[in-house]
Design a protein around this motif. Structure first.
Motif, PDB file in Angstrom:
ATOM      1  N   THR A  62      42.525  24.668 -53.368  1.00  0.00           N
ATOM      2  CA  THR A  62      41.186  25.249 -53.477  1.00  0.00           C
ATOM      3  C   THR A  62      40.176  24.341 -52.796  1.00  0.00           C
ATOM      4  O   THR A  62      40.416  23.157 -52.595  1.00  0.00           O
ATOM      5  N   ALA A  63      39.024  24.915 -52.445  1.00  0.00           N
ATOM      6  CA  ALA A  63      38.004  24.137 -51.742  1.00  0.00           C
ATOM      7  C   ALA A  63      37.556  22.956 -52.599  1.00  0.00           C
ATOM      8  O   ALA A  63      37.315  21.869 -52.096  1.00  0.00           O
ATOM      9  N   CYS A  64      37.429  23.176 -53.886  1.00  0.00           N
ATOM     10  CA  CYS A  64      37.002  22.099 -54.769  1.00  0.00           C
ATOM     11  C   CYS A  64      38.200  21.634 -55.595  1.00  0.00           C
ATOM     12  O   CYS A  64      38.898  22.457 -56.180  1.00  0.00           O
ATOM     13  N   PRO A  65      38.453  20.308 -55.634  1.00  0.00           N
ATOM     14  CA  PRO A  65      39.630  19.829 -56.380  1.00  0.00           C
ATOM     15  C   PRO A  65      39.555  20.081 -57.883  1.00  0.00           C
ATOM     16  O   PRO A  65      40.551  19.904 -58.575  1.00  0.00           O
ATOM     17  N   THR A  66      38.402  20.527 -58.384  1.00  0.00           N
ATOM     18  CA  THR A  66      38.314  20.864 -59.811  1.00  0.00           C
ATOM     19  C   THR A  66      39.100  22.143 -60.127  1.00  0.00           C
ATOM     20  O   THR A  66      39.309  22.454 -61.289  1.00  0.00           O
ATOM     21  N   ASN A  67      39.475  22.916 -59.084  1.00  0.00           N
ATOM     22  CA  ASN A  67      40.186  24.181 -59.334  1.00  0.00           C
ATOM     23  C   ASN A  67      41.647  24.148 -58.900  1.00  0.00           C
ATOM     24  O   ASN A  67      42.369  25.124 -59.057  1.00  0.00           O
ATOM     25  N   VAL A  68      42.076  23.023 -58.315  1.00  0.00           N
ATOM     26  CA  VAL A  68      43.411  22.961 -57.730  1.00  0.00           C
ATOM     27  C   VAL A  68      44.492  23.107 -58.805  1.00  0.00           C
ATOM     28  O   VAL A  68      44.246  22.860 -59.978  1.00  0.00           O
ATOM     29  N   GLY A  69      45.687  23.546 -58.402  1.00  0.00           N
ATOM     30  CA  GLY A  69      46.785  23.732 -59.358  1.00  0.00           C
ATOM     31  C   GLY A  69      46.975  25.215 -59.630  1.00  0.00           C
ATOM     32  O   GLY A  69      47.436  25.952 -58.764  1.00  0.00           O
ATOM     33  N   THR A  70      46.572  25.638 -60.824  1.00  0.00           N
ATOM     34  CA  THR A  70      46.660  27.071 -61.133  1.00  0.00           C
ATOM     35  C   THR A  70      45.553  27.841 -60.426  1.00  0.00           C
ATOM     36  O   THR A  70      45.673  29.038 -60.222  1.00  0.00           O
TER      37      THR A  70
ATOM     38  N   ARG B 289      40.538  29.977 -63.911  1.00  0.00           N
ATOM     39  CA  ARG B 289      39.500  29.756 -64.911  1.00  0.00           C
ATOM     40  C   ARG B 289      39.634  30.906 -65.900  1.00  0.00           C
ATOM     41  O   ARG B 289      39.478  32.069 -65.538  1.00  0.00           O
TER      42      ARG B 289
ATOM     43  N   ILE C  18      40.453  22.126 -67.131  1.00  0.00           N
ATOM     44  CA  ILE C  18      41.621  21.584 -66.457  1.00  0.00           C
ATOM     45  C   ILE C  18      42.422  22.710 -65.807  1.00  0.00           C
ATOM     46  O   ILE C  18      42.700  23.737 -66.436  1.00  0.00           O
ATOM     47  N   THR C  19      42.776  22.523 -64.525  1.00  0.00           N
ATOM     48  CA  THR C  19      43.555  23.545 -63.837  1.00  0.00           C
ATOM     49  C   THR C  19      44.868  22.979 -63.296  1.00  0.00           C
ATOM     50  O   THR C  19      45.695  23.715 -62.792  1.00  0.00           O
ATOM     51  N   LEU C  20      45.030  21.657 -63.390  1.00  0.00           N
ATOM     52  CA  LEU C  20      46.227  21.024 -62.822  1.00  0.00           C
ATOM     53  C   LEU C  20      47.022  20.338 -63.926  1.00  0.00           C
ATOM     54  O   LEU C  20      46.463  19.593 -64.724  1.00  0.00           O
TER      55      LEU C  20
END
Lengths: 176, 354
Positions: free
Chosen positions: B164-172, B175, B226-228
């Motif tokens: 994802t563009a922002c690492p706060t959303n990476v992984g799954t 939201r 948390i998404t990762l």
């Protein structure tokens, strides 16, 4: 402990504030905390996740200034790590490859984790699932050895060998 | 406005879901990006157009193969007012308005499924359902994801998941969120404690329209941070369990209020009902607060019943852009306040049979 503001009610809220690198801890009761406006992060657009993140990235950069080569750059889209740390946004999928070393601590700070455990795209599902399983088995093997549980360790080792063999035979098609 | 997005209601507003008295809606949003194109913050207009075309082609195939029908709208083809209505209906984010040149939105007929194209990520798939229904929402979102992935090549790495563009959303890239109505916790000053507990569990609380918006009308959106490192199911389990706890706390606080301050509470909700059914000028802010009071009064059977669906609809219908879109023209603030008062009177009187 009594509230540091009114000195009447018990302090139930602890607020940690960092200003110019100095940490200040406030112990307040709920009433004073609300009045002080320090709890209205719900409605404060300044305290967005993004601002939080760029703050975090900047401090990372400052901490590592000098220690890290300054010129890390994504060869696909041209994004520099400096630029990323300013905006909090990566430029393309390849940025993850070029910045992975720098990103690992960022992931750990944000997510407390650096590995994906969720959904796999269908096209990768089989092989990726098997590889993930191998990794989990290795972790269990490590713990079994640590606990001197050698019988279980031997069984796990065989299982890993089997899975790895099938992975090598038919890349992309095997899986659990 | 083209097609369906002009009509008043989305399916999630009908109040049919479990715990819909307190949990207004459940939402799953998945961030996905295409491999070969720079992320929206770094792509050219031409590349942005190509992304829209590719998604549109994938959507066409989805429509052909299944029972759902999705429609693609480019934001630049909509009027500014129409775009703001999409925000008020939670179909696009306030941030997406800033990419009006390059953005697009895909919406299903019942507005349960939607996709923002070229917001922060190339795609943001979204499913909103009424009440506490995180699992069904996740299943629907994941099915849409699978269907699109047959045509589109989503950026993914085995080690860190969806990129994802922002690492706060990476992984799954996920939201998960619930919109909750917590008036009794607010009245009894328990929110700081509850919000603190939620944050300790790594979840976030926001206002009605997401990041950086006010908590108006006692509506709070709770979502994972948390998404990762956690699976989608784990994230959803955590959020659902926490939501159930908050539900119980809100119910307890309501009982306490009934026990300790029944007359004051009856007075408050009845006044709110009286104002909403008789006022001639009503600001958006006041309407949200009074609707919150009436919703509480209806839940506790202190005033005559109003269907929850009507109260949900009014949450959107009384917003500034929606009011203007129904009027078919831009309105000044005074005119809006008059129309808002009149709309609320009609909606409550028709359905409640006063």
């Amino acid at each position: 402990m009594l509230c540091q503001q009114c000195r009447k009610r018990p302090a139930t809220v602890q607020i940690t504030q960092i200003t110019d690198g100095h940490k200040v801890e406030l112990h307040l009761c709920e009433e004073c905390a609300l009045k002080s406006g320090k709890l209205d992060f719900i409605s404060d657009p300044q305290v967005s996740l993004e601002n939080f993140l760029t703050g975090l990235l900047q401090s990372d950069i400052n901490a590592a200034a000098g220690a890290r080569p300054a010129g890390v750059q994504c060869q696909a889209c041209g994004m520099t790590y400096q630029e990323f740390s300013r905006t909090g946004k990566l430029g393309c999928a390849e940025c993850y490859r070029f910045f992975m070393d720098q990103l690992q601590p960022v992931f750990r700070r944000i997510h407390g984790n650096t590995r994906h455990h969720g959904k796999l795209p269908r096209r990768l599902e089989g092989a990726a699932r098997a590889r993930r399983e191998v990794q989990e088995l290795r972790e269990r093997l490590r713990r079994a050895v640590e606990a001197e549980n050698f019988e279980e360790a031997a069984a796990l080792r065989d299982e890993i060998r089997l899975l790895e063999a099938s992975l090598n035979q038919e890349p992309g098609k095997t899986g659990g | 406005m083209p097609g369906g997005i002009n009509h008043a209601m989305s399916k999630w507003m009908d109040g049919s879901g479990p715990e819909a008295d307190i949990v207004v809606s459940s939402r799953i949003r998945l961030a996905r990006n295409l491999t070969a194109v720079p992320f929206p913050n770094r792509q050219s207009k031409e590349q942005a157009d190509r992304v829209i075309e590719q998604v549109a082609a994938a959507v066409e195939r989805f429509n052909r193969d299944g029972p759902m029908h999705l429609t693609v709208y480019r934001l630049r083809d909509l009027t500014p007012l129409e775009r703001r209505v999409l925000v008020e209906k939670h179909l696009i984010s306030p941030q997406h308005l800033q990419s009006a040149d390059t953005g697009a939105v895909v919406v299903s007929q019942d507005e349960t499924l939607s996709i923002m194209i070229n917001e922060e990520d190339h795609l943001r798939l979204q499913v909103i359902l009424s009440g506490l229904q995180l699992e069904p929402a996740w299943e629907a979102a994941s099915r849409l994801d699978d269907a699109l992935a047959e045509t589109l090549d989503f950026a993914f790495r085995e080690d860190v998941g969806y990129l994802t563009a922002c690492p706060t959303n990476v992984g799954t890239g996920m939201r998960a969120s619930v919109m909750t109505h917590l008036p009794a916790l607010a009245m009894t000053n328990q929110l700081p404690r509850v919000v603190g507990a939620i944050m300790k569990l790594g979840l976030v609380v926001r206002g009605l329209y997401g990041e950086g918006t006010d908590a108006i009308g006692n509506m709070f959106q709770i979502s994972n941070q948390i998404t990762l490192g956690q699976s989608e199911e784990e994230i959803i389990d955590n959020l659902r369990n926490l939501t159930v706890k908050i539900l119980q706390e809100e119910r307890t606080a309501r009982e306490d209020l009934l026990h300790d301050a029944r007359y004051q509470l009856e007075d408050r909700v009845s006044r709110a009902y009286g104002l909403l059914t008789h006022a001639r000028i009503m600001s958006s802010q006041e309407a949200m607060q009074l609707l919150s009071d009436v919703r509480l009064g209806v839940d506790l059977e202190l005033i005559r019943p109003v269907p929850i669906g009507i109260l949900n609809e009014l949450l959107v219908e009384t917003r500034p852009a929606y009011l203007q879109s129904m009027a078919g023209e831009e309105l000044g603030p005074d005119e809006r306040d008059r129309r808002r008062a009149s709309l609320i009177r009609q909606r409550l009187q028709n359905r409640a049979g006063i």
